[in-house]
Design an enzyme around this catalytic site. Structure first.
Site, short mmCIF file in Angstrom:
data_model
loop_
_atom_site.label_atom_id
_atom_site.label_comp_id
_atom_site.label_asym_id
_atom_site.label_seq_id
_atom_site.Cartn_x
_atom_site.Cartn_y
_atom_site.Cartn_z
CG HIS A 126 35.73 54.60 38.29
ND1 HIS A 126 37.05 54.66 37.87
CD2 HIS A 126 35.76 54.00 39.51
CE1 HIS A 126 37.83 54.12 38.78
NE2 HIS A 126 37.07 53.70 39.79
CG ASN A 127 38.77 56.15 34.63
OD1 ASN A 127 38.33 55.30 35.40
ND2 ASN A 127 39.67 55.88 33.72
CD GLU B 220 41.49 56.81 38.41
OE1 GLU B 220 40.81 55.77 38.39
OE2 GLU B 220 42.45 56.99 37.61
CB SER C 178 37.89 50.31 37.94
OG SER C 178 38.77 51.09 38.74
CE LYS D 198 37.59 51.99 34.84
NZ LYS D 198 38.64 52.63 34.14
C1 6PG Z 1 41.14 52.17 36.80
C2 6PG Z 1 41.87 53.37 36.26
C3 6PG Z 1 42.49 53.13 34.95
C4 6PG Z 1 43.15 54.37 34.34
C5 6PG Z 1 44.31 54.86 35.12
C6 6PG Z 1 45.16 55.92 34.43
O1 6PG Z 1 39.95 52.35 37.03
O2 6PG Z 1 41.72 51.10 37.00
O3 6PG Z 1 40.97 54.42 36.12
O4 6PG Z 1 41.47 52.69 34.09
O5 6PG Z 1 43.56 54.06 33.08
O6 6PG Z 1 43.89 55.34 36.33
O7 6PG Z 1 44.43 57.00 33.98
P1 6PG Z 1 45.20 58.31 33.48
O8 6PG Z 1 46.40 57.85 32.74
O9 6PG Z 1 44.25 59.04 32.58
O10 6PG Z 1 45.55 59.07 34.71
#
Ligand code: 6PG
Length: 477
Positions: A186-187, A190, A128, A183
């Site tokens: 994590h997303n 996010e 990430s 991970k």
């Molecule tokens: C990271 C992000 C990355 C992710 C983008 C876009 O940890 O660097 O999570 O892996 O791909 O944030 O995600 P979306 O296109 O689903 O919003």
């Protein structure tokens, strides 16, 4: 020259990761299906360190010292399988394939199993931090065997981000798919963080009546406090940006339909399978999907609702303080839900994931990096068996302090007709958890009524059924 590590797949993430290894003193073999990309990398950045450009898969594998460490940075799904199939026959027992993409952890489990049979270590590593992170130090979440981590760990620690206390933002998360699972969550977190920030913005705009530039300043102030985080920081940047073509706030010229690539959705799908209530993350995914239904939204524009009316100063300023409380309390809830999902996944798959270590490696490099994560780390380090983040005394006290404002903000949102699914879900989760009695008892009664599904009693062991169609006597099921 033999390279200590190789990177195949030189799109922006792969290229930056390769440069990061090289800048840290490693000799890096680089390979890409289209050879021009490999050449471009070496031409542009060759002076940053030692690269070995390989044109073919055979050359690439031959350039690596043994046991080989081969990082795959291609699109998740079929492209990853194709690359594995191309390289696996060229490798020997003990070699390692590291998948640094956003793979689904179930795919990682399958690939790990298949390659293990051939003696090859497959390391599914969540990475990430976007492009910048890959180059200057990402947060890395590797799964796979202990043996592979012994070989790879020191290199990953070197190229990873470092937390404020100097600790590298990488740890051996657990066997097979554990890294990609973490991970994924994590997303999901996010997505929830972004949704909550979006709701705070909308409230500050529609209820408090602030302009994007003013809201940027509010976020900047918040960023000096307990909300200090990368996402709050970039929110201020995005909100203060003015569109050059129109002179309007940038946020007003962007189409309000959020896209997604799938990791947030997976987080919710898996949570459903595991039976973990990640309602905040689910609302974040659904909010993105609602935003994307353009036709449905325009067909609904005339539906009745209150007209939001802006507050006057100093009411607006007081309201902004309340929104900060609501945002913080909701954030605690979404992390609570995310960590619950990791704990449940760890239990289901026997990964033995150290939640404190996960919080620790999210303190730097990754998209959700935040001062707050150091406190989550401390909570789990103090009590690794913490049933929930909300059971931590400090977080419980903070929510207790925030809750009046949290509720007021929710009331204002409902009254003014501003959609705040993230705040609402977080508050409902909190109130649901602390309820001494839930209407689930009634649900059980209904299920028993229409389907003889049975229920348990509060005062006796066993399963029971009431003869609803008969004399309503109770029988043991
Ligand atoms: C990271 C992000 C990355 C992710 C983008 C876009 O940890 O660097 O999570 O892996 O791909 O944030 O995600 P979306 O296109 O689903 O919003």
């Amino acid at each position: 020259t033999s390279a200590q590590i190789g990177v195949t797949g030189l799109a922006v993430m792969g290229r930056n990761l390769a440069r990061n290894f090289a800048r840290n003193g490693y000799t890096v073999a680089v390979h890409n299906r289209t050879v021009s990309r490999t050449k471009a990398l070496v031409e542009e950045f060759g002076q940053e360190g030692d690269f070995v450009a390989a044109e073919t898969a055979e050359e690439f594998v031959a350039a690596l010292e043994r046991p080989r460490r081969l990082v795959v940075m291609v699109k998740a799904g079929e492209p990853t399988d194709a690359v594995i199939q191309e390289f696996a026959p060229l490798l020997e027992p003990g070699d390692m394939i590291i998948d640094g993409g956003n793979a689904h952890f179930a795919d990682t489990r399958r690939r790990e199993r298949e390659l293990r049979e051939r003696g090859i270590h497959f390391v599914g590593a969540g990475i990430s931090g976007g492009e910048e992170g890959a180059l200057h130090g990402p947060s890395i979440m590797p799964g796979g065997s202990v043996e592979s981590y012994q070989s790879l760990g020191p290199m990953l620690e070197k190229i990873s981000a470092k937390a404020a206390d100097g600790a590298p933002c990488v740890t051996h998360v657990g066997p097979d798919g554990a890294g990609h699972f973490v991970k994924m969550v994590h997303n999901g977190i996010e997505y929830a963080d972004m949704q909550l920030i979006g709701e705070a913005y909308q409230l500050l705009r529609d209820v408090a009546g602030y302009s994007p530039a003013q809201i940027a300043d509010i976020f900047r102030t918040w960023n000096t406090g307990r909300l200090d985080s990368y996402l709050i920081e970039i929110t201020a940047e995005v909100l203060s940006h003015v569109d050059a073509a129109t002179g309007k706030p940038f946020v007003d010229v962007v189409v309000d339909q959020a896209e997604q690539k799938g990791t947030g959705r997976w987080t919710v799908q898996i949570a459903l399978d595991l039976g973990v209530p990640v309602s905040g993350i689910a609302e974040a995914v659904f909010a993105r999907s609602l935003s994307g239904h353009a036709a449905l939204r325009s067909a609904s524009r005339d539906l009745a609702g209150p007209q939001p009316s802006a507050l006057s100063e100093p009411e607006a300023a007081a309201f902004a303080d309340r929104v900060e409380q609501a945002l913080y309390a909701s954030k605690i809830v979404s992390y609570t839900q995310g960590f619950h999902e990791i704990a449940a996944g760890s239990e289901e798959y026997g990964w033995d994931i150290d939640l404190g270590a996960v919080a620790s490696i999210w303190r730097g490099g990754c998209i959700i990096r935040a001062a707050f994560l150091d406190r989550i780390r401390a909570a789990y380090d103090a009590r690794p068996d913490l049933p929930s983040l909300l059971s931590d005394e400090t977080f419980a006290r903070e929510i207790a302090d925030a809750q009046d404002d949290w509720r007021e903000v929710q009331i204002a949102a409902v009254r003014q007709g501003v959609a705040t699914p993230g705040f609402a879900a977080a508050l409902a989760y909190y109130d649901g958890l602390r309820s001494p009695r839930l209407p689930a008892a009634l649900t059980q009664g209904q299920r028993d009524f229409f389907g003889a599904h049975t229920y348990r009693r509060v005062d006796r062991e066993g399963a029971f059924h009431t003869l609803w169609g008969g004399d309503r006597g109770e029988v043991t099921a």
